[in-house]
Structures are given as structure tokens and as C-alpha cells.
Write an enzyme that holds these catalytic residues in place. Structure first.
Site, PDB file in Angstrom:
ATOM      1  CB  CYS A  57      -0.916  -0.002   1.218  1.00  0.00           C
ATOM      2  SG  CYS A  57      -0.015  -0.003   2.787  1.00  0.00           S
TER       3      CYS A  57
ATOM      4  CG  HIS B 194       3.722  -7.659   9.539  1.00  0.00           C
ATOM      5  ND1 HIS B 194       2.512  -7.151   9.954  1.00  0.00           N
ATOM      6  CD2 HIS B 194       4.590  -7.407  10.559  1.00  0.00           C
ATOM      7  CE1 HIS B 194       2.656  -6.626  11.164  1.00  0.00           C
ATOM      8  NE2 HIS B 194       3.900  -6.765  11.542  1.00  0.00           N
TER       9      HIS B 194
ATOM     10  CD  GLU C 178      -3.518   0.894  12.094  1.00  0.00           C
ATOM     11  OE1 GLU C 178      -4.613   1.477  12.234  1.00  0.00           O
ATOM     12  OE2 GLU C 178      -3.265   0.155  11.115  1.00  0.00           O
TER      13      GLU C 178
ATOM     14  CB  THR D 266      -5.884   1.852   8.798  1.00  0.00           C
ATOM     15  OG1 THR D 266      -4.656   1.127   8.940  1.00  0.00           O
ATOM     16  CG2 THR D 266      -5.795   3.156   9.561  1.00  0.00           C
TER      17      THR D 266
ATOM     18  CB  SER E 297       0.876 -10.291   6.471  1.00  0.00           C
ATOM     19  OG  SER E 297      -0.148  -9.479   5.927  1.00  0.00           O
TER      20      SER E 297
ATOM     21  CB  SER F  51       2.880  -6.765   4.195  1.00  0.00           C
ATOM     22  OG  SER F  51       2.146  -7.973   4.294  1.00  0.00           O
TER      23      SER F  51
END
Length: 300
Positions: free
Chosen positions: A16, A45, A134, A170, A229, A273
Site C-alpha cells: 500500500c 510483515h 498500529e 485501518t 501479515s 505487505s
């Protein structure tokens, strides 16, 4: 002779914007100076990408290691960090290279603002995975008071007689957030306020519909993602939901030729990722198993 299967790498899979920016920042810093550069936690990750950057000089450290460092550069990855990390860095003369994703940074600020400036203060609830980097950064904006819920069962930890403000990590699913909102709304006692904020990153959320369509289009799906991930597990399950011949693969060594037997088309896709070069490596391995003498089968 049978026609070789078509292989397609999903153009919308892979890093991303936040991860791309963090990796670019790391590479720029490594080129700019010969001084050591540390990254607090895996920059992404994906162990293959972590190793690639490690060879360029990026050393991964833990929060426990941070306390023992002085006067060095430390990169904060896209996931973001709690305020305590910045305090430790300041105390130890550590130069922070901040690669926190702008979407995450904005969310941290919103939660901090709600925690500090709302009266009476609501219960701040985060729909996310407890312990995720996060989420740790988000909870840190509330002096550790925010309540993290990952599923409906965990809603028992809330007081439905007090105001609630709900935010989301997110990378969670839109459907999951929707279910949370409905259930909290149902349980709220009369006269108390419930506010919720859809803070899911659309670049991640919009991949679900696209990936499901991609998975339907192919006989076999090879979903490339690192074992750590969480986004990878979510997206892989979406693929598997529409195509039972979906396989999770971390690196080329995991590939089993039996997976692609009889397939006319093979789709390769991945998590936010997953580096593009790794998906290309998987494609090359698949090609070598299809027919060593026909490396030109694939297209993207």
C-alpha cells in the site's frame, strides 16, 4: 501437447502507499549516511523484504532494544508508534526518522483529540487486533485506556450505560466494522451517546471486492503473504471463500506443483505487505514447473 496455463499477477496487489513510502524513506536514509539505521519492528510483515533491506544496512530492533540505544537514527515504520516511543527517543538523543503512514497519523490525532478534549470523556473503543503495532500506537494516544475489541464476544468488556466512541484499525474489514456498529447500537442503553468513525483505509478495504473477482477468474490462486501479515490472512480467506483452490504461500520454497495440476489459468496475488518482486519470483517458479522450455507462458 496441452496448452500451458496462463499466469496473471494481480496488478493491484502488493504494498500500500504507506508501506511504499516507508521503504523509500529507509532506502533514502541508508544512501544518505553510512551511520547505522535501525527500524523499530519489521518494516513490513514480510521476511523476504526485511532481509533485502537488511542487506542494505537496515537493522531491525525491538522496543526492549530501544532503551539501550543512544544518539542513533531509528526509523518508525508505517504502523505508527505510541507517544512513549517518542519520549524514549528524546531522552536518549535518538533521531527519529518518522515513516508513519499519513492515514494512521491522522487516526492517532483524532483519537488523542477525542480522549483529551471530550467532556464527559467517552469509552474509546478500537476495533482491531490487540497487540498489533498500529493498535498499540492508537491505544497509546489514550494513556492505555482505550478498549480493543476484535470480535462481538469482546464487546462484553464495554459499559453500555456510558458514552462510546468507536474507531477502527485501518486494515480491518468493512463488514466486520459494520457488524460491530450494529451490535453496539443494539446494546446501548437509552440516553447514552454512541459515535462511530469509519477509519478503515480504502486502499486496503477496496481490495476485497477486487480480489474476490480476481480469484473467481482463475482456476488456481497463489496468495503470497508473510506469516506475520494480519492483512494477508484476511485477504487470503476472501480468495479462498470464492475459490477453494487458493493456496497461501510465503516464499518460492513453499510451492507445491500438485496445486496447479490441470489448471488452465493461475492467478498470483498478495497482501499489502507483499513486495511485487516476490510475486514475480513465485511466477518464475510456477513457470519452471509448467515447462522449463516455455518460459514465455506468463503475462501480466
Amino acid at each position: 501437447m496441452d496448452k500451458a496455463p496462463v499466469i496473471e499477477i494481480d496488478a493491484r496487489s502488493g504494498f500500500c502507499h504507506g508501506v511504499v513510502a516507508a521503504i523509500r524513506k529507509a532506502e533514502e536514509e541508508l544512501e544518505r549516511s553510512q551511520e547505522p539505521l535501525y527500524c523499530l519492528g519489521d518494516i513490513v510483515h514480510n521476511s523476504d523484504e526485511v532481509e533485502r533491506l537488511g542487506r542494505k544496512g537496515l537493522s531491525t530492533i525491538t522496543h526492549a532494544d530501544l532503551d539501550g540505544l543512544h544518539d542513533v537514527r531509528v526509523l518508525l515504520r508505517a504502523h505508527g508508534e505510541p507517544p512513549s516511543t517518542y519520549s524514549i527517543a528524546k531522552k536518549h538523543g535518538i533521531e527519529i526518522v518518522d515513516a508513519t503512514c499519513p492515514v494512521v497519523l491522522k487516526l492517532q490525532q483524532r483519537i488523542k483529540e477525542a480522549f483529551n478534549n471530550t467532556s464527559p470523556r467517552p469509552q474509546i473503543v478500537i476495533y482491531g487486533k490487540a497487540g498489533h503495532a498500529e493498535v498499540n500506537g492508537l491505544v497509546g494516544q489514550t494513556n492505555g485506556e482505550a478498549i480493543v475489541v476484535e470480535n462481538i464476544e469482546q464487546l462484553r468488556n464495554l459499559d453500555f450505560g456510558r458514552d462510546i466512541a468507536l474507531y477502527s484499525q485501518t486494515t480491518m474489514s468493512l463488514q466486520g466494522l459494520d457488524e460491530m456498529v450494529k451490535e453496539i447500537t443494539r446494546r446501548m442503553q437509552p440516553g447514552v451517546k454512541f459515535k462511530y468513525f469509519d477509519t478503515i483505509c480504502r486502499q486496503v478495504a477496496n481490495r476485497v471486492d477486487h480480489l474476490r473477482e480476481f480469484a473467481r477468474r482463475h482456476d488456481v490462486i497463489l496468495f503470497v503473504a508473510g506469516a506475520k501479515s494480519s492483512n494477508g490472512k484476511v485477504l487470503y480467506n476472501e480468495c479462498r471463500d470464492v475459490n477453494i483452490r487458493s493456496y497461501l504461500i510465503s516464499n518460492p520454497g513453499d510451492f507445491m506443483p500438485s496445486w496447479i495440476e490441470g489448471a488452465k489459468s493461475i492467478g498470483i496475488c498478495g497482501a499489502t505487505s507483499t513486495p511485487r518482486w516476490l510475486m514475480e519470483k513465485i511466477r518464475d517458479i510456477v513457470n519452471s514447473h509448467i515447462s522449463p522450455s516455455h518460459p514465455e507462458h506468463s503475462h501480466q
